[in-house]
Design an enzyme around this catalytic site. Structure first.
Site, short mmCIF file in Angstrom:
data_model
loop_
_atom_site.label_atom_id
_atom_site.label_comp_id
_atom_site.label_asym_id
_atom_site.label_seq_id
_atom_site.Cartn_x
_atom_site.Cartn_y
_atom_site.Cartn_z
CG ASN A 145 9.35 16.73 -39.74
OD1 ASN A 145 9.94 16.32 -38.68
ND2 ASN A 145 9.93 17.65 -40.50
CG ASP A 146 10.15 17.83 -44.09
OD1 ASP A 146 8.98 17.98 -43.35
OD2 ASP A 146 11.00 18.63 -44.08
CD1 TRP A 170 10.34 18.91 -36.12
CD2 TRP A 170 11.38 19.96 -34.55
NE1 TRP A 170 11.45 19.25 -36.71
CE2 TRP A 170 12.07 20.06 -35.96
CE3 TRP A 170 11.78 20.55 -33.35
CZ2 TRP A 170 13.50 20.63 -35.86
CZ3 TRP A 170 13.17 21.25 -33.52
CH2 TRP A 170 13.87 21.25 -34.61
CB SER A 203 14.94 17.79 -45.24
OG SER A 203 13.67 17.54 -44.35
NE ARG A 258 14.55 24.82 -43.62
CZ ARG A 258 14.14 25.82 -42.97
NH1 ARG A 258 15.40 26.66 -42.57
NH2 ARG A 258 13.29 26.58 -43.19
CG ASP A 259 15.03 21.36 -46.59
OD1 ASP A 259 15.58 21.13 -45.63
OD2 ASP A 259 13.90 21.97 -46.76
CD GLU A 310 10.68 24.45 -44.53
OE1 GLU A 310 11.52 24.47 -43.37
OE2 GLU A 310 9.50 23.85 -44.48
CD1 TRP A 395 5.68 22.52 -41.28
CD2 TRP A 395 5.99 22.05 -39.11
NE1 TRP A 395 6.77 21.89 -41.41
CE2 TRP A 395 6.97 21.34 -39.92
CE3 TRP A 395 5.73 21.84 -37.72
CZ2 TRP A 395 7.78 20.72 -39.62
CZ3 TRP A 395 6.41 20.83 -37.12
CH2 TRP A 395 7.75 20.25 -38.07
#
Length: 560
Positions: A145-146, A170, A203, A258-259, A310, A395
């Site tokens: 994914n990312d 995932w 991520s 996050r990220d 995100e 998603w």
């Protein structure tokens, strides 16, 4: 077009040896499987419709790895490799707990996985699937994914990505790694950053720390109940990383934290870091990349808030045709996209190294397709460019698309800038110049993978179709100033959320459309970069017919 090489992995399977597994059953859901592995890899059989099993890999009575995998019960969809070499021993024990309901799967002793586990010195990464793109980046195998940690250094682009090495859904989040010298041809590299006691590797970003001649990665350590920010350092241009002993470097009480996106801010002579926290962004500063000061937050009253924010990015961009520069903050959101699921929004304004302020009140989307998410840019890109890649999926159905050995691709690379229209400033998205090198000879027949250029005067409609009646329709309405892609007649039995018609506003007139067609995607751009639209398609037969109304078409096949 892609170079799918894995270190110490060949492109064909040979010397397969039965694993000789004799499981010890410890109950209805628990088993121990002791193995002596004489070759490099233990090939684990996967059946996607099954529930996950948790495997603890034990060596010398120590847990050396833990993973979740959908082990085959009565059918093998594909195999994934467990690299035994790094454990330093040949005798291992698999401590396996199955989470599925035995009423539906039967007796554990009869599971097909015991018979189908194999040993091999090689693992097959050959491209066999009809929907695997010909010129978009994909993982050699497994789920992706990312895009993460992208940077450019010494002539090489580095792309890390959220990766599951043990299946095509995932799970087991790890940083996979690919490199390229031209943004088109990618070479798979060994795993970059693996899960540890702090959690899975979510991520993040990389920066080229020129002063200390190193590459520093920031990523989210995702534990069972909390998310923290960690860092790792590379002294070999991002090929290997050593995790910082003082991890985590940032913590929070927030559940969604996050990220991290880090960058050097020349104006304040410090590093800035921007984090997604719930439905806003938090901004930090640092002089040394390890000690961070909270500066401000952004976003509570602006943009779309229908999902979790995100994968942020923050950059200073030139406004076309002027001497002005403005800052743009990228914010990916899921759900809440303009046509459901995940998408990329952006904000334009000013940033002083401490606080970002936005100059507009409306919600703006970088790409109006259904399959454009987790968009971030390369650090240290050449010539001051801001080159972006996105995860080309959504998603709502990413785990269900009709592929098996791999899942998901990245978008074509795009250069970002700003342009003005009617007193407002918007994000410009232009196919990166490297894509011109893909153009092969001009063809009369619609290529399965290639670039379609349509010169338009006023409205235009481009219809791609096959003998099964499946079609995708690109339409530009000059009077309404809209661009649309209709895939409602594309194959979509895997998800009710897949059929859709996406439509985007166009800020100005379109004179030329550039359409990038691959085995499972259509990306449409205004040639002058004022609108972009990315959509997956899965025709059961390749589109082999094109009909154009209102424009002159030129088609290029892909150059090998």
């Amino acid at each position: 077009m892609r170079k799918l090489l894995l270190t110490a992995m060949a492109a064909t399977m040979c010397c397969l040896v039965q694993a000789q597994s004799q499981p010890q059953l410890l109950g209805n859901n628990h088993a121990l499987n002791r193995l002596t592995v004489s070759q490099d890899y233990l090939l684990l059989p996967v059946q996607e419709r099954e529930d996950n099993a948790t495997i603890r890999v034990l060596a010398d009575n120590r847990e050396v790895q833990k993973l979740n995998i959908r082990l085959a019960v009565d059918k093998v969809d594909y195999f994934v490799p467990l690299d035994i070499r790094r454990f330093g021993v040949k005798d291992i024990t698999l401590d396996i707990f199955f989470h599925g309901d035995r009423r539906f799967t039967g007796a554990m002793k009869d599971f097909l996985c015991w018979k189908e586990m194999k040993q091999s010195n090689t693992f097959d990464t050959k491209n066999r699937e009809r929907f695997r793109p010909q010129y978009h980046h994909t993982p050699a195998y497994g789920w992706m994914n990312d895009p993460n940690g992208m940077f450019y250094k010494d002539g090489v682009y580095h792309l890390y990505y959220q990766w599951n090495p043990y299946g095509s859904m995932w799970e087991n989040m790890t940083w996979g790694h690919s490199t390229s010298r031209d943004l088109i041809h990618w070479e798979a590299q060994p795993t970059a950053i693996e899960p540890d006691a702090l959690g899975s590797i979510f991520s993040g970003s990389c920066v080229v720390d020129k002063k200390n001649n190193r590459v520093v990665a920031f990523y989210t350590s995702a534990g069972e109940k909390s998310q923290m920010q960690s860092m790792a350092i590379s002294h070999d241009n991002g090929m290997t990383f050593e995790k910082f002993k003082g991890n985590p470097v940032l913590v929070s009480k927030e559940q969604d934290f996050r990220d991290p996106k880090c960058f050097w801010n020349q104006e304040i002579q410090k590093w800035n870091l921007i984090l997604a926290v719930g439905q806003e962004m938090h901004i930090y500063s640092s002089s040394n990349l390890t000690d961070w000061t909270y500066e401000s937050s952004f976003g509570k009253e602006l943009g779309c808030h229908e999902g979790v924010w995100e994968c942020p990015d923050l950059m200073k961009l030139q406004v076309r045709g002027t001497d002005k520069q403005k800052w743009m903050l990228i914010c990916n959101i899921n759900p809440g996209g303009p046509y459901g699921g995940s998408a990329t929004q952006y904000f334009i304004g000013d940033f002083d190294g401490h606080q970002f302020t936005c100059e507009h009140q409306d919600t703006r989307w970088m790409d109006y397709g259904k399959d454009h998410y987790a968009t971030v840019t390369f650090d240290n890109a050449p010539d001051g460019r801001h080159i972006a890649l996105a995860w080309m999926s959504n998603w709502q159905y990413a785990n269900q698309v009709p592929t098996k050995q791999f899942r998901s691709a990245n978008s074509v690379p795009r250069d970002l800038d700003l342009f003005e229209h009617n007193g407002q400033t918007y994000c410009g998205v232009t196919p990166s110049k490297e894509l011109l090198t893909l153009r092969g000879k001009v063809v009369k027949k619609l290529p399965q993978a290639g670039e379609i250029v349509v010169d338009v005067k006023g409205s235009a409609t481009i219809t791609l179709s096959n003998a099964l009646g499946e079609q995708a329709v690109v339409s530009y309405d000059a009077a309404r100033h809209t661009l649309s892609v209709d895939r409602t007649r594309s194959y979509a039995s895997f998800s009710e959320a897949f059929p859709c018609k996406t439509e985007a506003p166009v800020h100005g007139d379109i004179h030329q459309l550039r359409i990038f067609l691959d085995n499972s995607s259509i990306e449409v751009f205004d040639a002058e970069g004022r609108v972009a639209m990315t959509n997956l398609v899965f025709p059961q037969e390749p589109y082999n017919n094109i009909k154009v109304a209102g424009g002159k078409v030129t088609m290029y096949e892909i150059k090998n």
